[in-house]
Enzyme design. Sequence first.
Site, PDB file in Angstrom:
ATOM      1  N   SER A  10       0.822  -1.191   0.000  1.00  0.00           N
ATOM      2  CA  SER A  10       0.000   0.000   0.000  1.00  0.00           C
ATOM      3  C   SER A  10       0.861   1.248   0.000  1.00  0.00           C
ATOM      4  CB  SER A  10      -0.963  -0.034   1.187  1.00  0.00           C
ATOM      5  OG  SER A  10      -2.011   0.880   1.010  1.00  0.00           O
ATOM      6  N   CYS A  11       0.297   2.366   0.485  1.00  0.00           N
ATOM      7  CA  CYS A  11       0.782   3.696   0.126  1.00  0.00           C
ATOM      8  C   CYS A  11       2.066   4.129   0.829  1.00  0.00           C
ATOM      9  CB  CYS A  11      -0.303   4.707   0.448  1.00  0.00           C
ATOM     10  SG  CYS A  11      -1.954   4.201  -0.023  1.00  0.00           S
ATOM     11  N   ASP A  12       2.656   5.199   0.292  1.00  0.00           N
ATOM     12  CA  ASP A  12       3.790   5.885   0.895  1.00  0.00           C
ATOM     13  C   ASP A  12       3.525   7.381   0.851  1.00  0.00           C
ATOM     14  OD1 ASP A  12       6.245   3.808   1.209  1.00  0.00           O
ATOM     15  OD2 ASP A  12       5.036   3.295  -0.540  1.00  0.00           O
ATOM     16  N   ASN A  31       1.838   8.715  -2.765  1.00  0.00           N
ATOM     17  CA  ASN A  31       1.283   7.739  -3.696  1.00  0.00           C
ATOM     18  C   ASN A  31       0.099   7.054  -3.047  1.00  0.00           C
ATOM     19  OD1 ASN A  31       2.905   8.082  -5.906  1.00  0.00           O
ATOM     20  ND2 ASN A  31       4.174   6.275  -5.554  1.00  0.00           N
ATOM     21  N   GLU A  97      -2.331   6.322   5.312  1.00  0.00           N
ATOM     22  CA  GLU A  97      -1.802   4.988   5.030  1.00  0.00           C
ATOM     23  C   GLU A  97      -2.591   3.977   5.852  1.00  0.00           C
ATOM     24  OE1 GLU A  97       0.979   4.949   3.016  1.00  0.00           O
ATOM     25  OE2 GLU A  97       1.026   7.133   3.009  1.00  0.00           O
TER      26      GLU A  97
END
Length: 388
Positions: A10-12, A31, A97
């Site tokens: 998943s996201c950063d 992102n 996140e």
Amino acid sequence: MAGHGAVPSSCDCFVALPPHTASPAVIFGKNADRPRDEVQEIVYVPAATHRPGDKVQCTYLEIEQAEHTHAVVLSRPAWLWGAEMGANDCGVCVGNEGVWTREPVGEAEALLGMDLVRLGLERGGTAREALEVMTALLERHGQGGSCKEEPVPFVYHNTFLLADRSEAWLLETAGRFWAAQRIREGSRNISNQLSIGTEITAEHPGLRERARSRGWWSGSGQFSFARAFSLPEQPPRMQAARARLHGGRELLRLHAGHITAETLMSILRDKGSGICVDEEGFRTAGSMVSVLPRDPALPCVHFFTATPDPSRSVFKPFVFVAGIKAAPQVRSLEFLQDPAKQIPRFQSSVDRRHELYRRHQAALELMERDRQWDHTLSSDPPCNGITL
């Protein structure tokens, strides 16, 4: 997928402040890594004044409306109310996140972390105010409900990175409990891991007693939020998130003192670190970079891709000015019988692709078939953007 099984990458999210930035500005980037076929749209919502007693319908939960809401620009999965990331007209940015902690995740419908992103932006004039809004709503309403447009629930808790022209805040949650850390200089990134240790600036009033009563902290000595509330055995995909966290930290370190918007765009496009995701089930569905000058006379500039895979997308600028008009090219269609709003939810699917997404998808298919087109489009991408 509920509970603590294997979870998708998943996201950063990133923030850089002086002296790590090349100019006197705070630079924010994120992102949004989501299910591969999910569409992310860009939404502008003007400022508004509301009447006493008004309510607002979030993704699942109706809550009390604020008297005044700021204008916001949001990058969000097209099926829900909240946002993965966005900014408001005061120069505040927020991104989230997913995390899994010792606190059980809730399949019962409550506020999504993405709802909290939007609520913080609409109601907070500074990063600190947005944090206070989000933590108060979290304590009152809780977080829960599926974060994926599918019948099988996909549930997680959230961490958040908040920034304005002068500072940033890291907010991490476990159920209704939370801890926050103030960031005044340097750079920071987050990635599906609890990372606040002993340097806690603010916290839920019952946080330490919760940890002590559950046997996660002895009650004496230093208290580390991450140590107390992280899962003792991390799922394999969370180990991958740890590698991305360290990779992003190293990329920030390499550019310390010279970080610009272009630097963060290049980090968000970095595939070697896993920050730019393109996998069978998940990929980077949208990206955002914002420049928040310390000088209040200078405008904040926010860049969005509105399309998947930032390594093959254009970042398009947005500035809050008078007379903004929405761009239909980056808005998904609305459906009278929307399966995300009907009970039971997600029993069917609809085509949420907006015009820019369709054109971008066609370009990517052409690039996959013809390497000459790949070279041409990659070196001189069309700016078929989202001027608002």
